[in-house]
Design a protein around this motif. Structure first.
Motif, PDB file in Angstrom:
ATOM      1  N   ALA A  47      24.610  23.687  77.923  1.00  0.00           N
ATOM      2  CA  ALA A  47      23.398  23.083  78.486  1.00  0.00           C
ATOM      3  C   ALA A  47      23.713  22.328  79.778  1.00  0.00           C
ATOM      4  CB  ALA A  47      22.758  22.140  77.466  1.00  0.00           C
ATOM      5  N   ASP A  61      12.083  24.076  86.549  1.00  0.00           N
ATOM      6  CA  ASP A  61      12.682  24.332  85.231  1.00  0.00           C
ATOM      7  C   ASP A  61      11.903  25.345  84.393  1.00  0.00           C
ATOM      8  OD1 ASP A  61      10.507  22.880  84.489  1.00  0.00           O
ATOM      9  OD2 ASP A  61      11.631  21.150  83.734  1.00  0.00           O
ATOM     10  N   PHE A  62      10.737  25.800  84.896  1.00  0.00           N
ATOM     11  CA  PHE A  62       9.995  26.837  84.158  1.00  0.00           C
ATOM     12  C   PHE A  62      10.442  28.239  84.560  1.00  0.00           C
ATOM     13  CE2 PHE A  62       7.434  25.545  87.853  1.00  0.00           C
ATOM     14  CZ  PHE A  62       7.330  26.750  88.525  1.00  0.00           C
ATOM     15  N   PRO A  64      13.086  30.940  84.309  1.00  0.00           N
ATOM     16  CA  PRO A  64      14.283  31.255  83.528  1.00  0.00           C
ATOM     17  C   PRO A  64      15.321  32.058  84.313  1.00  0.00           C
ATOM     18  CG  PRO A  64      12.450  32.657  82.871  1.00  0.00           C
ATOM     19  CD  PRO A  64      11.902  31.686  83.851  1.00  0.00           C
ATOM     20  N   GLY A 111      19.137  26.241  75.940  1.00  0.00           N
ATOM     21  CA  GLY A 111      17.695  26.497  75.936  1.00  0.00           C
ATOM     22  C   GLY A 111      17.119  26.671  77.333  1.00  0.00           C
ATOM     23  N   ALA A 112      17.716  25.996  78.310  1.00  0.00           N
ATOM     24  CA  ALA A 112      17.192  26.055  79.675  1.00  0.00           C
ATOM     25  C   ALA A 112      17.348  27.450  80.290  1.00  0.00           C
ATOM     26  CB  ALA A 112      17.904  25.033  80.552  1.00  0.00           C
ATOM     27  N   THR A 114      16.437  30.285  79.121  1.00  0.00           N
ATOM     28  CA  THR A 114      15.200  31.055  78.962  1.00  0.00           C
ATOM     29  C   THR A 114      13.979  30.197  79.279  1.00  0.00           C
ATOM     30  OG1 THR A 114      15.122  30.469  76.630  1.00  0.00           O
ATOM     31  CG2 THR A 114      16.172  32.562  77.199  1.00  0.00           C
ATOM     32  N   ALA A 115      14.186  28.979  79.733  1.00  0.00           N
ATOM     33  CA  ALA A 115      13.080  28.039  79.991  1.00  0.00           C
ATOM     34  C   ALA A 115      12.185  27.945  78.760  1.00  0.00           C
ATOM     35  CB  ALA A 115      12.297  28.470  81.236  1.00  0.00           C
ATOM     36  N   GLY A 116      12.802  28.016  77.587  1.00  0.00           N
ATOM     37  CA  GLY A 116      12.055  27.872  76.344  1.00  0.00           C
ATOM     38  C   GLY A 116      11.301  29.109  75.891  1.00  0.00           C
ATOM     39  N   LEU A 117      11.404  30.225  76.623  1.00  0.00           N
ATOM     40  CA  LEU A 117      10.704  31.456  76.228  1.00  0.00           C
ATOM     41  C   LEU A 117      11.413  32.108  75.041  1.00  0.00           C
ATOM     42  CD1 LEU A 117      10.160  33.097  79.747  1.00  0.00           C
ATOM     43  CD2 LEU A 117       8.403  32.056  78.298  1.00  0.00           C
ATOM     44  N   PRO A 118      10.667  32.914  74.250  1.00  0.00           N
ATOM     45  CA  PRO A 118      11.302  33.634  73.136  1.00  0.00           C
ATOM     46  C   PRO A 118      11.986  34.927  73.594  1.00  0.00           C
ATOM     47  CG  PRO A 118       8.938  34.004  73.105  1.00  0.00           C
ATOM     48  CD  PRO A 118       9.209  33.098  74.284  1.00  0.00           C
TER      49      PRO A 118
END
Ligand code: AMP
Ligand code: MG
Length: 315
Positions: A47, A61-62, A64, A111-112, A114-118
């Motif tokens: 991270a 940060d959005f 990825p 986690g960053a 994928t910018a939180g994407l699945p």
């Protein structure tokens, strides 16, 4: 005379590769050569290391990152491959095709990334120096293009050094990038649909032959959070499809014509792609106040070139 605190330039030999792998293992950044453009790499499982990419680029940060893998085996530990994904990897890897696939819950990535994407964007690069590096590190590398956010992508070590200066600790020298444009990005969805998120060296025509027609949905808005309209910016006004430039315009030509920088005298689209960012860097650095670009045919690699030019020209 070498600039004070310039990035360390690592040669692509045993010593340089070992040093690059060691810097990455500590969680620091190394700019790396690929066949598309230079990437700003960090270990994708840390991270802290990944946070350095966003901070150094000034990247929102959005947006990825693409993860670069050693081989298909490593990729399958990170994302779920269906038959279409396996077929595309078999045809185009190593090479300039990025697949967006469901992220595995046990991937172990920061986690960053994928910018939180699945979903996860993955690619096995072809450049032999990058492949040798991935063999040494063992861990996968998250790597966006090695330029500050919104600026022109780098295809040579000096482009990277000019953009980051001392903010990038080291650059692994792999010469000029062969393709010169970022990878094609394809999202494969669970329902069997697919969409082209970014045009690139693997063309839409080729993908459509293999996968059938792409989904009608407006995928760009939904699935490519990082496909910002403004990108690749040379920092001055730019006009496209220009036949005759004005006196204060730096002219980027295509085909047999007078110009300040010619993308390809033979009107070869692959050659034009390989020269595009270098011409944009030169145009940005020139004393001319504005930039004009000759028309580029909008097929095959031309589609990817025009995509980048439109973003570079948008303000
Ligand atoms: P760059 O690293 O600068 O070449 O940009 C990477 C591109 O990949 C960005 O446009 C991202 O939006 C896109 N990307 C990365 N991961 C994903 C994902 N999981 N879903 C959709 N697009 C992605
Ligand atoms: Mg980029």
């Amino acid at each position: 005379m070498a600039r004070k605190n310039a990035p360390e330039l690592l040669s692509p030999d045993d010593a340089g590769l070992s040093r690059a792998a060691a810097i990455l293992a500590w969680g620091e950044l190394v700019a790396v050569p690929t066949e598309t453009v230079y990437g700003l790499a960090a270990r994708a499982d840390s991270a802290q290391a990944v946070a350095r990419i966003y901070a150094t680029k000034g990247r929102p940060d959005f947006n990825p990152l693409i993860v670069h893998v050693r081989d298909l085996d490593q990729a399958q530990g990170l994302a779920v491959f269906d038959e279409r994904a396996l077929d595309l990897a078999d045809r185009f890897w190593p090479g300039p095709l990025t697949l967006v696939l469901p992220l595995r819950v046990d991937a172990g990535l920061a986690g960053a990334v994928t910018a939180g994407l699945p979903t996860l964007a993955l690619r096995q690069p072809e450049h032999k120096v990058m492949r040798a590096l991935l063999e040494r590190t063992g861990f996968p590398l998250a790597a966006p293009s090695a330029n500050r956010s919104e600026e022109i992508s780098p295809t040579r070590p000096d482009h990277v050094a000019a953009s980051f200066g001392e903010d990038c600790p080291a650059i692994l020298d792999g010469g000029a990038s062969r393709d010169g444009l970022e990878s094609t990005i394809v999202a494969l969805r669970d329902d069997g649909e697919w969409s082209l998120l970014r045009p690139g060296p693997v063309t839409l025509e080729t993908l459509t032959r293999i996968l059938g027609p792409q989904s009608e949905m407006d995928s760009a808005a939904i699935e490519a959070p990082g496909q910002l309209a403004r990108h690749y910016s040379p920092g001055k006004p730019m006009r496209l499809d220009v036949g005759q430039p004005d006196a204060d315009e730096y002219f980027i030509g295509f085909g047999a014509q007078e110009s300040d920088c010619n993308l390809s005298r033979d009107a070869d689209l692959n050659e034009a792609a390989a020269h595009l960012y270098d011409c944009l860097h030169r145009a940005a650095a020139s004393p001319k106040a504005r930039i004009a670009v000759a028309p580029i045919p909008d097929d095959a690699m031309g589609r990817a070139i025009n995509d980048r030019l439109r973003r570079a020209a948008s303000d």
